[in-house]
Design a protein around this motif. Structure first.
Motif, PDB file in Angstrom:
ATOM      1  N   SER A   1     -58.928  17.267 -64.701  1.00 30.41           N
ATOM      2  CA  SER A   1     -57.494  16.361 -64.816  1.00 30.41           C
ATOM      3  C   SER A   1     -57.059  15.996 -63.557  1.00 30.41           C
ATOM      4  O   SER A   1     -56.298  15.117 -64.359  1.00 30.41           O
ATOM      5  CB  SER A   1     -56.825  17.872 -65.711  1.00 30.41           C
ATOM      6  OG  SER A   1     -57.386  18.157 -67.321  1.00 30.41           O
ATOM      7  N   ARG A   2     -56.777  16.320 -62.661  1.00 33.42           N
ATOM      8  CA  ARG A   2     -56.847  15.862 -61.131  1.00 33.42           C
ATOM      9  C   ARG A   2     -57.437  14.690 -61.118  1.00 33.42           C
ATOM     10  O   ARG A   2     -56.584  13.575 -60.397  1.00 33.42           O
ATOM     11  CB  ARG A   2     -56.709  16.969 -60.574  1.00 33.42           C
ATOM     12  CG  ARG A   2     -56.026  18.305 -60.221  1.00 33.42           C
ATOM     13  CD  ARG A   2     -55.536  18.660 -58.772  1.00 33.42           C
ATOM     14  NE  ARG A   2     -56.398  20.150 -59.643  1.00 33.42           N
ATOM     15  CZ  ARG A   2     -56.996  20.949 -58.500  1.00 33.42           C
ATOM     16  NH1 ARG A   2     -57.402  20.283 -56.949  1.00 33.42           N
ATOM     17  NH2 ARG A   2     -58.147  22.226 -58.896  1.00 33.42           N
TER      18      ARG A   2
ATOM     19  N   LYS B   1     -54.371  22.401 -73.691  1.00 32.83           N
ATOM     20  CA  LYS B   1     -53.519  21.174 -72.797  1.00 32.83           C
ATOM     21  C   LYS B   1     -53.499  19.316 -73.421  1.00 32.83           C
ATOM     22  O   LYS B   1     -53.673  18.557 -72.650  1.00 32.83           O
ATOM     23  CB  LYS B   1     -53.594  21.320 -71.167  1.00 32.83           C
ATOM     24  CG  LYS B   1     -52.391  22.332 -71.079  1.00 32.83           C
ATOM     25  CD  LYS B   1     -52.885  22.081 -69.293  1.00 32.83           C
ATOM     26  CE  LYS B   1     -52.210  23.584 -68.782  1.00 32.83           C
ATOM     27  NZ  LYS B   1     -52.360  23.093 -67.389  1.00 32.83           N
TER      28      LYS B   1
ATOM     29  N   ILE C   1     -64.484  11.318 -71.942  1.00 34.58           N
ATOM     30  CA  ILE C   1     -63.092  10.464 -71.397  1.00 34.58           C
ATOM     31  C   ILE C   1     -63.687   9.135 -72.019  1.00 34.58           C
ATOM     32  O   ILE C   1     -64.326   9.118 -72.934  1.00 34.58           O
ATOM     33  CB  ILE C   1     -63.248   9.929 -70.124  1.00 34.58           C
ATOM     34  CG1 ILE C   1     -64.758   9.790 -69.368  1.00 34.58           C
ATOM     35  CG2 ILE C   1     -63.107  11.332 -69.584  1.00 34.58           C
ATOM     36  CD1 ILE C   1     -64.682  10.043 -68.205  1.00 34.58           C
TER      37      ILE C   1
ATOM     38  N   ILE D   1     -61.081  22.558 -66.116  1.00 32.64           N
ATOM     39  CA  ILE D   1     -60.355  21.844 -67.551  1.00 32.64           C
ATOM     40  C   ILE D   1     -59.082  20.905 -66.379  1.00 32.64           C
ATOM     41  O   ILE D   1     -59.265  19.895 -66.503  1.00 32.64           O
ATOM     42  CB  ILE D   1     -59.891  21.899 -68.314  1.00 32.64           C
ATOM     43  CG1 ILE D   1     -60.962  22.338 -68.833  1.00 32.64           C
ATOM     44  CG2 ILE D   1     -59.328  20.807 -69.141  1.00 32.64           C
ATOM     45  CD1 ILE D   1     -62.037  21.537 -69.400  1.00 32.64           C
ATOM     46  N   ASP D   2     -58.685  22.068 -66.183  1.00 35.87           N
ATOM     47  CA  ASP D   2     -57.589  21.278 -65.087  1.00 35.87           C
ATOM     48  C   ASP D   2     -58.272  21.324 -63.770  1.00 35.87           C
ATOM     49  O   ASP D   2     -57.344  19.431 -63.490  1.00 35.87           O
ATOM     50  CB  ASP D   2     -56.793  22.510 -64.207  1.00 35.87           C
ATOM     51  CG  ASP D   2     -55.813  23.350 -65.078  1.00 35.87           C
ATOM     52  OD1 ASP D   2     -55.628  23.065 -66.689  1.00 35.87           O
ATOM     53  OD2 ASP D   2     -55.564  24.783 -65.575  1.00 35.87           O
TER      54      ASP D   2
ATOM     55  N   THR E   1     -58.859  12.885 -63.880  1.00 34.65           N
ATOM     56  CA  THR E   1     -58.437  11.351 -64.651  1.00 34.65           C
ATOM     57  C   THR E   1     -57.484  12.678 -65.632  1.00 34.65           C
ATOM     58  O   THR E   1     -58.146  13.772 -65.490  1.00 34.65           O
ATOM     59  CB  THR E   1     -60.110  11.415 -65.399  1.00 34.65           C
ATOM     60  OG1 THR E   1     -59.585  10.650 -66.337  1.00 34.65           O
ATOM     61  CG2 THR E   1     -60.676  12.414 -66.140  1.00 34.65           C
ATOM     62  N   PRO E   2     -56.832  11.785 -66.085  1.00 34.71           N
ATOM     63  CA  PRO E   2     -55.780  11.971 -66.717  1.00 34.71           C
ATOM     64  C   PRO E   2     -56.389  11.635 -68.489  1.00 34.71           C
ATOM     65  O   PRO E   2     -55.702  11.627 -69.611  1.00 34.71           O
ATOM     66  CB  PRO E   2     -54.128  11.349 -67.034  1.00 34.71           C
ATOM     67  CG  PRO E   2     -55.186  10.395 -66.128  1.00 34.71           C
ATOM     68  CD  PRO E   2     -56.567  10.649 -65.510  1.00 34.71           C
ATOM     69  N   ASN E   3     -57.507  11.292 -68.914  1.00 35.07           N
ATOM     70  CA  ASN E   3     -57.611  10.867 -70.033  1.00 35.07           C
ATOM     71  C   ASN E   3     -59.597  12.011 -70.860  1.00 35.07           C
ATOM     72  O   ASN E   3     -59.631  11.331 -71.511  1.00 35.07           O
ATOM     73  CB  ASN E   3     -57.843   9.130 -70.016  1.00 35.07           C
ATOM     74  CG  ASN E   3     -56.838   8.797 -69.601  1.00 35.07           C
ATOM     75  OD1 ASN E   3     -55.873   8.642 -69.665  1.00 35.07           O
ATOM     76  ND2 ASN E   3     -57.438   7.410 -68.193  1.00 35.07           N
ATOM     77  N   ILE E   4     -58.857  13.083 -70.302  1.00 34.87           N
ATOM     78  CA  ILE E   4     -60.209  14.235 -70.585  1.00 34.87           C
ATOM     79  C   ILE E   4     -59.435  14.022 -72.650  1.00 34.87           C
ATOM     80  O   ILE E   4     -58.643  14.180 -72.547  1.00 34.87           O
ATOM     81  CB  ILE E   4     -59.996  15.366 -70.138  1.00 34.87           C
ATOM     82  CG1 ILE E   4     -60.866  15.119 -68.691  1.00 34.87           C
ATOM     83  CG2 ILE E   4     -60.756  16.122 -70.934  1.00 34.87           C
ATOM     84  CD1 ILE E   4     -60.583  16.255 -67.473  1.00 34.87           C
TER      85      ILE E   4
ATOM     86  N   ILE F   1     -56.466  19.460 -74.811  1.00 37.19           N
ATOM     87  CA  ILE F   1     -58.640  19.080 -75.184  1.00 37.19           C
ATOM     88  C   ILE F   1     -58.410  19.726 -75.474  1.00 37.19           C
ATOM     89  O   ILE F   1     -58.505  21.388 -75.425  1.00 37.19           O
ATOM     90  CB  ILE F   1     -58.513  18.687 -73.204  1.00 37.19           C
ATOM     91  CG1 ILE F   1     -58.164  18.150 -72.130  1.00 37.19           C
ATOM     92  CG2 ILE F   1     -60.627  18.970 -72.773  1.00 37.19           C
ATOM     93  CD1 ILE F   1     -57.927  18.208 -70.704  1.00 37.19           C
TER      94      ILE F   1
END
Length: 102
Positions: free
Chosen positions: A37-38, A8, A69, A33-34, A40-43, A10
């Motif tokens: 991601s909830r 995705k 990040i 990872i999922d 912080t959207p900036n991984i 990343i």
């Protein structure tokens, strides 16, 4: 076993010294990872290392999980016996750090 994958968008880099990671652990990494991601959207990247120390009955497993990040990265290290619960513990620590940094 070392492997890198793009999940995705990343970059996931996994290092395991002297052993292979099971399919179940690989799936748990993606689930981790999922979950992250909830928060912080900036991984940009995730580096996970699996290591065992000692021999016989004194063997200890160590898992390190770094999330790249913008700004300072977050990192968690966990020691235990089973990889999947250790991954979940590391993710919980990382989530606390991400929430603190907001």
């Amino acid at each position: 076993m070392n492997y890198t994958e793009n999940y995705k968008g990343i970059k996931i880099d996994v290092q395991a010294v002297s052993f292979d990671i099971s399919q179940a652990v690989q799936e748990e990494i993606r689930a981790s990872i999922d979950k992250l991601s909830r928060f912080t959207p900036n991984i940009n990247a995730a580096d996970i290392y699996f290591k065992t120390e000692g021999q016989g009955h004194t063997t200890e497993r160590i898992l390190g999980f770094r999330v790249g990040i913008p700004g300072p990265d977050v990192f968690a290290e966990v020691r235990g016996e089973n990889w999947v619960p250790m991954l979940k513990d590391a993710v919980d620590k990382l989530v606390r750090q991400l929430q603190k940094n907001k």
